[in-house]
Design an enzyme around this catalytic site. Sequence first.
Site, mmCIF file in Angstrom:
data_model
loop_
_atom_site.group_PDB
_atom_site.id
_atom_site.type_symbol
_atom_site.label_atom_id
_atom_site.label_comp_id
_atom_site.label_asym_id
_atom_site.label_seq_id
_atom_site.Cartn_x
_atom_site.Cartn_y
_atom_site.Cartn_z
ATOM 1 N N SER A 54 16.843 28.011 -18.556
ATOM 2 C CA SER A 54 18.133 27.768 -18.499
ATOM 3 C C SER A 54 18.023 26.049 -18.380
ATOM 4 C CB SER A 54 18.842 28.146 -17.605
ATOM 5 O OG SER A 54 20.229 27.616 -17.410
ATOM 6 N N THR A 57 18.393 24.665 -14.438
ATOM 7 C CA THR A 57 17.285 24.735 -13.332
ATOM 8 C C THR A 57 16.663 23.196 -13.240
ATOM 9 O OG1 THR A 57 15.585 25.389 -14.773
ATOM 10 C CG2 THR A 57 16.971 27.363 -13.827
ATOM 11 N N VAL A 59 13.498 22.469 -13.297
ATOM 12 C CA VAL A 59 12.349 22.235 -14.086
ATOM 13 C C VAL A 59 12.567 22.192 -15.382
ATOM 14 C CG1 VAL A 59 9.961 23.105 -14.761
ATOM 15 C CG2 VAL A 59 10.941 23.197 -12.267
ATOM 16 N N CYS A 60 13.609 23.019 -16.145
ATOM 17 C CA CYS A 60 14.111 22.846 -17.371
ATOM 18 C C CYS A 60 14.776 21.497 -17.540
ATOM 19 C CB CYS A 60 15.098 24.129 -17.784
ATOM 20 S SG CYS A 60 14.427 25.606 -17.505
ATOM 21 N N ALA A 61 15.623 21.087 -16.449
ATOM 22 C CA ALA A 61 16.126 19.666 -16.816
ATOM 23 C C ALA A 61 15.125 18.690 -16.895
ATOM 24 C CB ALA A 61 17.184 19.471 -15.584
#
Length: 166
Positions: A54, A57, A59-61
């Site tokens: 997602s 979050t 780390v995803c960003a």
Amino acid sequence: MSTVTLGGTPVNLSGTFPTLHQTAPSFTLTGKDLAEVKLTDFAGKRKVLNIVPSLDTPVCATSTRAFNQAASQLNNTVVLVISADLPFAAARFCTTEGIDHLVTLSTFRHPEFAKHYGVEITSSPLAGLTARAVLVLDENDQVLHAERVSEIKHEPNYEAALAVLR
């Protein structure tokens, strides 16, 4: 069935993760305008598939920002960020972050993508989302780089992914 970890706790995955030199499975996902988007829509281009649980979050960003920056310097290459986020949320994230060199795609109408790509989380509180992975495909959808990140909270190896495109 394979596993990765989330904070050190094993997480079960279903499906088979693509391997080097394999042809990537075809897919249909949902774009930011709610239109159906297929892998074949990017025929003739190299593709980076940044698969994340997602965009909401850290780390995803971070990985999305990193690939966005790299994408602006890659010839004949499209970066696809694939998550279960609703297209509206992904578009809002990109607008807020000034991200404009990639394509966000959602699995929300096409959950089969996660299983076909071996990233379907089937256990843990994240069940139904995708594990973190990066695939780099050539112009003919052959896998040039494949990394399913062993710990969901870790970033992928950006340098290894991008090295195959230089």
